[in-house]
Each structure stands twice: as C-alpha cells, then as structure tokens.
Design a protein around this motif. Structure first.
Motif, PDB file in Angstrom:
ATOM      1  N   LEU A  94      38.392  39.118  33.355  1.00 38.10           N
ATOM      2  CA  LEU A  94      38.447  38.501  33.707  1.00 38.10           C
ATOM      3  C   LEU A  94      38.178  38.368  34.919  1.00 38.10           C
ATOM      4  O   LEU A  94      37.311  37.310  34.850  1.00 38.10           O
ATOM      5  CB  LEU A  94      39.777  37.885  32.998  1.00 38.10           C
ATOM      6  N   PHE A  95      38.475  38.996  35.589  1.00 31.93           N
ATOM      7  CA  PHE A  95      38.255  39.229  36.691  1.00 31.93           C
ATOM      8  C   PHE A  95      36.761  39.916  36.448  1.00 31.93           C
ATOM      9  O   PHE A  95      35.759  39.128  37.972  1.00 31.93           O
ATOM     10  CB  PHE A  95      39.176  40.829  37.311  1.00 31.93           C
ATOM     11  N   ASP A  96      36.470  40.410  36.436  1.00 35.25           N
ATOM     12  CA  ASP A  96      35.170  40.500  35.792  1.00 35.25           C
ATOM     13  C   ASP A  96      33.675  39.648  35.454  1.00 35.25           C
ATOM     14  O   ASP A  96      32.935  39.610  36.776  1.00 35.25           O
ATOM     15  CB  ASP A  96      34.498  41.598  35.167  1.00 35.25           C
ATOM     16  N   ASP A  97      34.096  38.483  34.533  1.00 40.04           N
ATOM     17  CA  ASP A  97      33.853  37.888  34.465  1.00 40.04           C
ATOM     18  C   ASP A  97      33.324  36.988  35.527  1.00 40.04           C
ATOM     19  O   ASP A  97      32.438  36.439  36.026  1.00 40.04           O
ATOM     20  CB  ASP A  97      34.215  36.816  32.501  1.00 40.04           C
ATOM     21  N   LEU A  98      34.613  37.348  36.839  1.00 34.32           N
ATOM     22  CA  LEU A  98      34.659  35.992  37.878  1.00 34.32           C
ATOM     23  C   LEU A  98      33.923  36.562  39.017  1.00 34.32           C
ATOM     24  O   LEU A  98      33.995  35.942  39.893  1.00 34.32           O
ATOM     25  CB  LEU A  98      35.915  35.438  38.530  1.00 34.32           C
ATOM     26  N   GLY A  99      33.098  38.208  38.536  1.00 32.91           N
ATOM     27  CA  GLY A  99      32.256  38.848  40.239  1.00 32.91           C
ATOM     28  C   GLY A  99      33.449  39.767  41.440  1.00 32.91           C
ATOM     29  O   GLY A  99      32.894  39.687  41.828  1.00 32.91           O
ATOM     30  N   ARG A 100      34.824  39.956  40.365  1.00 37.56           N
ATOM     31  CA  ARG A 100      35.292  40.483  41.502  1.00 37.56           C
ATOM     32  C   ARG A 100      35.689  41.655  41.201  1.00 37.56           C
ATOM     33  O   ARG A 100      36.156  42.403  42.816  1.00 37.56           O
ATOM     34  CB  ARG A 100      37.059  40.450  40.541  1.00 37.56           C
ATOM     35  N   LEU A 101      34.757  42.834  40.386  1.00 37.88           N
ATOM     36  CA  LEU A 101      34.747  43.788  39.588  1.00 37.88           C
ATOM     37  C   LEU A 101      33.406  43.818  40.117  1.00 37.88           C
ATOM     38  O   LEU A 101      32.400  43.636  39.536  1.00 37.88           O
ATOM     39  CB  LEU A 101      35.429  44.388  38.389  1.00 37.88           C
ATOM     40  N   LYS A 102      33.344  44.964  41.161  1.00 39.37           N
ATOM     41  CA  LYS A 102      31.723  44.563  42.411  1.00 39.37           C
ATOM     42  C   LYS A 102      30.967  46.271  41.334  1.00 39.37           C
ATOM     43  O   LYS A 102      29.357  45.751  41.624  1.00 39.37           O
ATOM     44  CB  LYS A 102      31.549  44.534  43.887  1.00 39.37           C
ATOM     45  N   THR A 103      31.400  46.997  41.226  1.00 40.72           N
ATOM     46  CA  THR A 103      30.599  48.125  40.676  1.00 40.72           C
ATOM     47  C   THR A 103      31.101  48.635  39.114  1.00 40.72           C
ATOM     48  O   THR A 103      32.288  48.068  38.969  1.00 40.72           O
ATOM     49  CB  THR A 103      30.712  49.396  41.306  1.00 40.72           C
ATOM     50  N   PHE A 104      30.217  49.192  38.002  1.00 37.25           N
ATOM     51  CA  PHE A 104      30.623  49.280  36.778  1.00 37.25           C
ATOM     52  C   PHE A 104      31.922  51.147  36.813  1.00 37.25           C
ATOM     53  O   PHE A 104      33.264  50.419  36.462  1.00 37.25           O
ATOM     54  CB  PHE A 104      29.423  50.467  36.287  1.00 37.25           C
TER      55      PHE A 104
END
Length: 351
Positions: A94-104
């Motif tokens: 969910l954090f990734d979908d919201l753009g909170r995780l910037k790098t792989f």
C-alpha cells in the motif's frame, strides 16, 4: 469430510466472493489511479486500489477461520505469525502504491523484513527430496531459503501483474488447484485458506478482466505472492498432513519461467535489473499485436495444465516428482524462443 461440511465451505466461499465483489466496487470510487508510463500496458488512468479489496476480504475470511475453525487449525503461533506477516506485506504494498517507497532497494529490504517476520515464527522449510538422493535435512539453511522463496514469489507475481486479468486469473486458478491438492492430502487448514484466497481474488477479477476497470496494485500483487509462498511452506511443514513443496512452484511455473528468462536476458544485455521495463515475454506478445484477453487466456490454459500436473505429482514417488516440470520447461523454452524470434523479425526493441 462430510458432505454437509463441504456445502458449508462452498457457502462460505460464495459469501466471501460477494464481499470481495462489493469491496472492489467500492474501491472503484477511491481516487488512487495508475497513470500510464513507459512500462504500462494501458493508455488511460485506471483505479489502482483493487488489492485493498482482496486483502480486506482475505483478512475477514481468515479472521472467521481463526475464530471458528477448531479441528482443522494449525498451532496458534503459526496462525498468528502468518496473519502478522501478511498484514505487514500488504502495508508495504500500500505504501508503494501511494508513492512512499522511492527505490526498489528500500522496497526489497522491507519485503525481506516481512519474510523474516514469518520465519521468526518457525515457519520455514526443514527438508527437501531430491531425485537419486532422497530426503535432505536443511537444518539452519532452511531459514534463508524460505526467505528467498517468499521474497522471490512475491516479486514474481508483482512483475507479472502487467496485463488485465493476468495475475488475478492465475491466482484464482492456483488457489483452486491448491485447495484441491491440500484437500486430497489432508492439509485441511490450508485447504480452507486457499478457498479464502480464491474467493477474495475472484471478486476482484470480475472488475479486472479485460478491459480492466481496476488494477490490484502492489498491495494486491505483493500480498498474493507472499500469501501463496507462505501457505506452501505451512502446508509442507506445519499442517496436519504435509503437502509437497513442489506443488506451488509448479502452479506458478509459467510466471517463474517468464521472470527468470527476462532477468537473464536483461543481465546479458547489460540492462539494470531493478529498472521498470516492458521486456517480459507476456508484454512482448502484446507488442506483437496479441490482445490482453488472449495473452491472459493463454496463461490461464497453462495454469490449468500445471494444476492438473500438480494433481498427478502428489501421487508420484517423492524422488520422481521433479520430472513433472520437464514438459513445462520444454514448452516454455520453445515459447520464449518463438516469441523472441518474432520480436527480432518485427524489429521491436524490448527495453
């Protein structure tokens, strides 16, 4: 198992399907959108919150199992550990979908931590059976191998979630066949969990089938990959009757092959493995003019073939089960060679 119990299980699955259907419809109204980019296979913004409905339905279904199922449940620590790890992985998605995780790298690190949480509850591979060798006890090596398996399948499903209905339909079929396998094997807790996964994903698939009105996002794809990987370990090591470790890799073999082939090709071409791209075999087929629906149905056909093979596998001697993969590997190798030949002939560059 009594016929009345099977009827109750079917009614439970239908109720969860209806719940997933309703929650997915509500998620269509949530303004979390997947915008088209260089990796996308869609040309217009599409709702990207369908995975929330999958996870929410699963957690409700699992909660009911946790509260009401006594005779088929696994040990309390394992039930709780699986739940905690699934919630954590869904939160990461969910954090990734919201753009909170910037790098792989950050995303991968958090995925590893989520896998470690599950393993910390002693849910891990303990042994493996190899042809001509027999059963090999893994000892401490089982823990890192379990983490690799969990993180690997999590990302494989995430990478393959790039076409309408592809990952969702494959997950439904994998859950269906794993439910049958674990029912036959007497792994009744995982049989019920598989029904919950099937129903949760099927309700979403109604709106994700081509042309998709909603995507599952990372919250859905990472959660599904992790959940399938985890129940494979639990079915093999912690349920009442063990199920072969090879069943789940067989059910997802076409996904595993596509991902491995794509990573190998990109490494050979000197391309970054962590960079977003449209170089998977299934994406190559769409660039050759094949519709999303046709590509998805081709993968469904392979899922059904792999599911039937899984039913055959469990009746074979342990040291012969690896050979069930051979015809699928040969088919996938020819499929990859044919696709890449067509790509080169058409002058298409896979980036």
């Amino acid at each position: 198992m009594a016929a009345s119990a099977l009827i109750n299980h079917l009614a439970f699955a239908v109720a969860l399907f209806a719940l997933s259907l309703g929650l997915t419809w509500l998620m269509l109204r949530v303004r979390v959108l997947a915008l088209p980019n260089a990796r996308s296979s869609h040309a217009a913004p599409v709702a990207n919150s369908g995975g929330v409905a999958i996870v929410a339905t699963f957690l409700i279904g699992y909660g009911i199992l946790y509260a009401l199922v006594d005779d088929a449940r696994i040990g309390e620590p394992y039930m709780f550990g699986f739940l905690v790890a699934c919630v954590g992985i869904a939160a990461v998605g969910l954090f990734d979908d919201l753009g909170r995780l910037k790098t792989f790298r950050v995303k991968l690190l958090i995925q590893v931590l989520g896998a470690v949480v599950l393993v910390s509850f002693d849910i891990a591979f303990r042994r493996v059976t190899l042809p001509s060798i027999g059963t090999v006890e893994l000892g401490w090596l089982g823990y890192p191998l379990t983490v690799i398996w969990l993180v690997g399948l999590m990302n494989i499903v995430n990478f393959m979630d790039g076409l309408d209905g592809l990952a969702g339909g494959t997950a439904v079929l994998a859950a269906f066949f794993f439910a049958i396998v674990t029912f036959i094997e007497g792994s009744y807790f995982i049989y019920l969990v598989s029904l919950v996964l099937l129903s949760s994903t099927l309700g979403f698939l109604v709106f994700n089938y081509p042309p998709a009105r909603i995507f599952m996002g990372d919250v859905g794809s990472q959660f599904l990959g992790f959940a399938f990987a985890a129940i494979a370990v639990i079915a093999a090591e912690r349920d009442a009757s063990p199920t072969s470790l090879l069943v789940m890799p067989l059910l997802f073999f076409h996904f595993i092959f596509d991902t491995a082939f794509t990573l190998f090709r990109r490494r050979r071409e000197g391309r970054a493995l962590t960079q977003a791209h449209r170089g998977h075999l299934y994406q190559a087929l769409t660039r050759l003019g094949t519709s999303h629906a046709c590509v998805s149905w081709a993968h469904y056909a392979m899922s059904i073939a792999q599911g039937i093979a899984a039913l055959v596998l469990i009746f074979l001697p342990a040291d012969a089960r690896m050979f069930v993969f051979v015809p699928f590997f040969v088919f996938e190798a020819f499929y990859a060679a044919w696709t890449m030949r067509r790509i080169r002939h058409e002058g298409i560059i896979l980036e």
